[in-house]
Write a protein that holds these residues in place. Structure first.
Motif, PDB file in Angstrom:
ATOM      1  N   ARG A   1      -5.416  13.321  11.151  1.00 38.70           N
ATOM      2  CA  ARG A   1      -5.539  12.692   9.827  1.00 38.70           C
ATOM      3  C   ARG A   1      -4.308  12.950   8.965  1.00 38.70           C
ATOM      4  NH1 ARG A   1     -10.646  14.042   6.076  1.00 38.70           N
ATOM      5  NH2 ARG A   1      -9.621  16.083   6.020  1.00 38.70           N
ATOM      6  N   THR A   2      -3.802  14.159   8.980  1.00 42.34           N
ATOM      7  CA  THR A   2      -2.617  14.473   8.179  1.00 42.34           C
ATOM      8  C   THR A   2      -1.422  13.631   8.612  1.00 42.34           C
ATOM      9  OG1 THR A   2      -3.386  16.745   7.836  1.00 42.34           O
ATOM     10  CG2 THR A   2      -1.047  16.298   7.454  1.00 42.34           C
ATOM     11  N   ALA A   3      -1.256  13.470   9.920  1.00 43.00           N
ATOM     12  CA  ALA A   3      -0.154  12.655  10.425  1.00 43.00           C
ATOM     13  C   ALA A   3      -0.329  11.196  10.008  1.00 43.00           C
ATOM     14  CB  ALA A   3      -0.086  12.756  11.947  1.00 43.00           C
ATOM     15  N   TYR A   4      -1.569  10.725  10.037  1.00 43.46           N
ATOM     16  CA  TYR A   4      -1.832   9.343   9.622  1.00 43.46           C
ATOM     17  C   TYR A   4      -1.496   9.151   8.149  1.00 43.46           C
ATOM     18  CZ  TYR A   4      -4.409   5.243   8.079  1.00 43.46           C
ATOM     19  OH  TYR A   4      -4.759   4.051   7.494  1.00 43.46           O
ATOM     20  N   VAL A   5      -1.940  10.076   7.306  1.00 44.10           N
ATOM     21  CA  VAL A   5      -1.656   9.975   5.869  1.00 44.10           C
ATOM     22  C   VAL A   5      -0.148  10.036   5.621  1.00 44.10           C
ATOM     23  CG1 VAL A   5      -1.962  11.100   3.628  1.00 44.10           C
ATOM     24  CG2 VAL A   5      -3.904  10.889   5.196  1.00 44.10           C
ATOM     25  N   ALA A   6       0.540  10.894   6.357  1.00 47.26           N
ATOM     26  CA  ALA A   6       2.001  10.985   6.223  1.00 47.26           C
ATOM     27  C   ALA A   6       2.653   9.654   6.591  1.00 47.26           C
ATOM     28  CB  ALA A   6       2.535  12.106   7.105  1.00 47.26           C
ATOM     29  N   ALA A   7       2.143   9.003   7.652  1.00 43.64           N
ATOM     30  CA  ALA A   7       2.682   7.697   8.047  1.00 43.64           C
ATOM     31  C   ALA A   7       2.438   6.660   6.954  1.00 43.64           C
ATOM     32  CB  ALA A   7       2.043   7.250   9.359  1.00 43.64           C
ATOM     33  N   ALA A   8       1.267   6.730   6.307  1.00 47.81           N
ATOM     34  CA  ALA A   8       0.968   5.798   5.216  1.00 47.81           C
ATOM     35  C   ALA A   8       1.942   5.989   4.061  1.00 47.81           C
ATOM     36  CB  ALA A   8      -0.467   5.999   4.742  1.00 47.81           C
ATOM     37  N   VAL A   9       2.272   7.240   3.755  1.00 47.20           N
ATOM     38  CA  VAL A   9       3.235   7.524   2.692  1.00 47.20           C
ATOM     39  C   VAL A   9       4.623   7.014   3.087  1.00 47.20           C
ATOM     40  CG1 VAL A   9       4.409   9.356   1.401  1.00 47.20           C
ATOM     41  CG2 VAL A   9       1.936   9.481   1.783  1.00 47.20           C
ATOM     42  N   VAL A  10       4.977   7.138   4.371  1.00 48.85           N
ATOM     43  CA  VAL A  10       6.259   6.604   4.845  1.00 48.85           C
ATOM     44  C   VAL A  10       6.311   5.088   4.633  1.00 48.85           C
ATOM     45  CG1 VAL A  10       7.664   6.173   6.907  1.00 48.85           C
ATOM     46  CG2 VAL A  10       6.698   8.441   6.501  1.00 48.85           C
ATOM     47  N   SER A  11       5.166   4.406   4.870  1.00 42.77           N
ATOM     48  CA  SER A  11       5.141   2.959   4.631  1.00 42.77           C
ATOM     49  C   SER A  11       5.386   2.647   3.162  1.00 42.77           C
ATOM     50  CB  SER A  11       3.805   2.364   5.085  1.00 42.77           C
ATOM     51  OG  SER A  11       2.769   2.606   4.159  1.00 42.77           O
ATOM     52  N   MET A  12       4.938   3.541   2.266  1.00 39.51           N
ATOM     53  CA  MET A  12       5.226   3.368   0.844  1.00 39.51           C
ATOM     54  C   MET A  12       6.721   3.519   0.580  1.00 39.51           C
ATOM     55  SD  MET A  12       2.089   5.420  -1.030  1.00 39.51           S
ATOM     56  CE  MET A  12       2.455   4.733  -2.650  1.00 39.51           C
ATOM     57  N   LEU A  13       7.337   4.509   1.230  1.00 41.04           N
ATOM     58  CA  LEU A  13       8.772   4.723   1.037  1.00 41.04           C
ATOM     59  C   LEU A  13       9.577   3.505   1.495  1.00 41.04           C
ATOM     60  CD1 LEU A  13       9.107   8.435   2.242  1.00 41.04           C
ATOM     61  CD2 LEU A  13       8.750   7.569  -0.082  1.00 41.04           C
ATOM     62  N   CYS A  14       9.137   2.886   2.600  1.00 33.91           N
ATOM     63  CA  CYS A  14       9.806   1.663   3.067  1.00 33.91           C
ATOM     64  C   CYS A  14       9.715   0.568   2.015  1.00 33.91           C
ATOM     65  CB  CYS A  14       9.171   1.188   4.374  1.00 33.91           C
ATOM     66  SG  CYS A  14       9.401   2.294   5.783  1.00 33.91           S
ATOM     67  N   ARG A  15       8.552   0.453   1.414  1.00 30.67           N
ATOM     68  CA  ARG A  15       8.361  -0.565   0.381  1.00 30.67           C
ATOM     69  C   ARG A  15       9.165  -0.228  -0.875  1.00 30.67           C
ATOM     70  NH1 ARG A  15       3.775  -0.843   3.506  1.00 30.67           N
ATOM     71  NH2 ARG A  15       2.643  -2.851   3.542  1.00 30.67           N
ATOM     72  N   TYR A  16       9.213   1.049  -1.234  1.00 21.70           N
ATOM     73  CA  TYR A  16      10.023   1.453  -2.387  1.00 21.70           C
ATOM     74  C   TYR A  16      11.482   1.034  -2.183  1.00 21.70           C
ATOM     75  CZ  TYR A  16       6.300   4.561  -4.182  1.00 21.70           C
ATOM     76  OH  TYR A  16       5.147   5.077  -4.704  1.00 21.70           O
ATOM     77  N   ALA A  17      11.988   1.296  -0.980  1.00 21.46           N
ATOM     78  CA  ALA A  17      13.376   0.939  -0.680  1.00 21.46           C
ATOM     79  C   ALA A  17      13.575  -0.570  -0.790  1.00 21.46           C
ATOM     80  CB  ALA A  17      13.754   1.428   0.718  1.00 21.46           C
ATOM     81  N   LEU A  18      12.579  -1.337  -0.307  1.00 16.45           N
ATOM     82  CA  LEU A  18      12.675  -2.792  -0.376  1.00 16.45           C
ATOM     83  C   LEU A  18      12.689  -3.284  -1.824  1.00 16.45           C
ATOM     84  CD1 LEU A  18      12.774  -5.482   1.113  1.00 16.45           C
ATOM     85  CD2 LEU A  18      10.261  -5.468   1.179  1.00 16.45           C
ATOM     86  N   VAL A  19      11.939  -2.610  -2.701  1.00 15.33           N
ATOM     87  CA  VAL A  19      11.924  -2.976  -4.122  1.00 15.33           C
ATOM     88  C   VAL A  19      13.336  -2.909  -4.691  1.00 15.33           C
ATOM     89  CG1 VAL A  19      11.162  -2.276  -6.432  1.00 15.33           C
ATOM     90  CG2 VAL A  19       9.533  -2.315  -4.541  1.00 15.33           C
ATOM     91  N   TYR A  20      14.031  -1.808  -4.429  1.00 20.13           N
ATOM     92  CA  TYR A  20      15.390  -1.653  -4.951  1.00 20.13           C
ATOM     93  C   TYR A  20      16.343  -2.669  -4.334  1.00 20.13           C
ATOM     94  CZ  TYR A  20      14.233   2.541  -7.545  1.00 20.13           C
ATOM     95  OH  TYR A  20      13.682   3.418  -8.453  1.00 20.13           O
ATOM     96  N   TYR A  21      16.115  -2.999  -3.071  1.00 27.91           N
ATOM     97  CA  TYR A  21      16.966  -4.002  -2.426  1.00 27.91           C
ATOM     98  C   TYR A  21      16.739  -5.374  -3.054  1.00 27.91           C
ATOM     99  CZ  TYR A  21      18.926  -7.052   1.156  1.00 27.91           C
ATOM    100  OH  TYR A  21      19.641  -8.017   1.808  1.00 27.91           O
ATOM    101  N   MET A  22      15.468  -5.732  -3.290  1.00 27.03           N
ATOM    102  CA  MET A  22      15.157  -7.048  -3.840  1.00 27.03           C
ATOM    103  C   MET A  22      15.688  -7.215  -5.259  1.00 27.03           C
ATOM    104  SD  MET A  22      11.322  -8.076  -2.530  1.00 27.03           S
ATOM    105  CE  MET A  22      10.559  -6.746  -3.478  1.00 27.03           C
ATOM    106  N   TYR A  23      15.633  -6.128  -6.041  1.00 33.37           N
ATOM    107  CA  TYR A  23      16.005  -6.227  -7.453  1.00 33.37           C
ATOM    108  C   TYR A  23      17.439  -5.788  -7.727  1.00 33.37           C
ATOM    109  CZ  TYR A  23      10.937  -6.623  -8.099  1.00 33.37           C
ATOM    110  OH  TYR A  23       9.624  -7.021  -8.041  1.00 33.37           O
TER     111      TYR A  23
END
Length: 407
Positions: free
Chosen positions: A22-44
């Motif tokens: 479960r901890t590894a899964y939650v960590a992966a979910a947070v990584v998916s957020m980081l990918c999206r955060y990076a995309l936000v800065y790229y888009m804007y």
């Protein structure tokens, strides 16, 4: 950004079943957020007032909504355009200030919550913990899903509400002790969310409502439980009320419906409907359905305007499309098994997938990237159905049973 990631990690450890990974899964979910955060800065990178199409339009409308709210206009009297999502974003702007980055970060958070809901649905279908996690992670890491749910578009909220509705329906169908208070609350919430989904995308009432009614009808035929009838009546009443109070009111000039204005424009509902039917009748229906399910085709991916010239993005989309085609093939086996088992929940999901696909195939413009975006709403339900093993296991059991009987 840090706060939303921390809240995500906390929610993941609370709502997901205990497991050594479960901890590894939650960590992966947070990584998916980081990918999206990076995309936000790229888009804007060129400025938040210049980037995007629909997302930019909604951002501008939300700023106007925020001004109305700050001037004292009550929430129910706010004037808005296009979609109710602009009101949600306007409320955020009114409270925390106009910041498109922050609005995108909230969408990122909601998209990961959708992954958690999908996990709970899969696990409640008796999928193993690992399979539930794989489906959920595949969903939140899908390249197109990352793009659609990161900008200030309505997709993140729309997908979350779709999955939340089906999660609540699942809870109702699995109830075995009459109609307790919590089940009544779940049914009422589904009806409210059906109305909200209609404010986000006008035809969602009929695709979701129709799918739920199919599932409830099969559930009643199998179990004869009164709860199925009560819930079905509630859904029907909701569909009728929302049709007259929301859909017919918003039909005039609705921006997402195709209109034939060659004869001077459409000024009332009958003209709107006549225009839509005219466009539908002019389509090659099999070709339109094929386009909705399979576009963008491999040779046309590089022509998508948002990724044209970006080799990495083009490759990612091509890989995703190949996996999507594989998913569609595997889903055929899942559909056959759901029909043979007469599974109310999965057949309700299937009815939603079919009706949603048919409506969009008929009314969407015949453009690969448009089909691609609108198809995203059925990705999660399709992932739940796409599994060949249950059918093969059932066939193996039947063959063994007949062999044993012969011996």
């Amino acid at each position: 950004m840090v706060l939303l990631a921390a809240i995500t990690a906390y929610i993941g450890t609370v709502v997901l079943p205990a497991h050594k990974y479960r901890t590894a899964y939650v960590a992966a979910a947070v990584v998916s957020m980081l990918c999206r955060y990076a995309l936000v800065y790229y888009m804007y990178k060129g400025g938040t007032e210049a980037a995007g199409t629909d997302g930019l339009i909604y951002h501008e409308v939300a700023k106007n909504v925020a001004e109305q709210l700050k001037s004292g206009t009550p929430i129910w009297a706010v004037q808005y355009k296009y979609t109710w999502y602009t009101v949600l974003m306007g409320m955020q702007y009114a409270v925390f200030g106009v910041n498109r980055y922050a609005a995108s970060f909230v969408n990122v958070f909601i998209s990961v919550m959708s992954g958690f809901v999908l996990f709970r649905i899969a696990h409640a279908l008796k999928f193993t913990w690992g399979k539930s996690a794989a489906i959920s992670l595949a969903y939140i890491f899908m390249p197109s899903m990352i793009v659609w749910t990161t900008d200030t578009r309505k997709e993140s909220v729309t997908f979350f509400i779709i999955l939340l509705i089906w999660y609540l329906v699942q809870k109702v169908l699995q109830e075995r002790n009459g109609v307790p208070v919590r089940t009544v609350i779940h049914m009422v919430l589904v009806c409210i969310l059906l109305w909200i989904s209609t404010l986000l995308r006008i035809y969602m009432l009929y695709t979701l409502g129709g799918g739920i009614l199919v599932g409830l009808a099969i559930h009643y035929l199998k179990t004869k439980r009164r709860m199925s009838l009560i819930f079905g009546v509630m859904i029907l009443i909701t569909c009728i009320v929302v049709t007259y109070t929301t859909i017919l009111v918003q039909m005039d000039g609705y921006h997402a419906l195709p209109l034939d204005r060659s004869e001077g424009g459409d000024e009332n509902i009958s003209d709107e409907l006549g225009s839509i039917f005219k466009i539908i009748m002019s389509k090659d229906i099999p070709e339109a359905i094929n386009g909705f399910l399979t576009q963008p085709h491999m040779e046309k991916v590089s022509r998508i305007s948002d990724i044209s010239g970006n080799a990495f993005a083009i490759t990612a989309v091509k890989i995703e499309q190949l996996l999507w085609y594989l998913c569609l093939v595997i889903a055929i086996f899942g559909i056959i098994h759901a029909i043979l088992e007469w599974n109310p929940y999965l057949l309700g999901l299937l009815a939603f997938i079919v009706s949603y696909s048919l409506i969009n195939a008929l009314i969407c413009e015949d453009v690969g990237e448009t089909y691609y975006r609108y198809r995203a709403a059925i990705v999660a339900p399709t992932l739940l159905i796409a599994d060949y093993r249950p059918l093969f296991n059932s066939l193996r059991a039947i063959i063994r049973g007949r062999t044993g009987a012969i011996e």
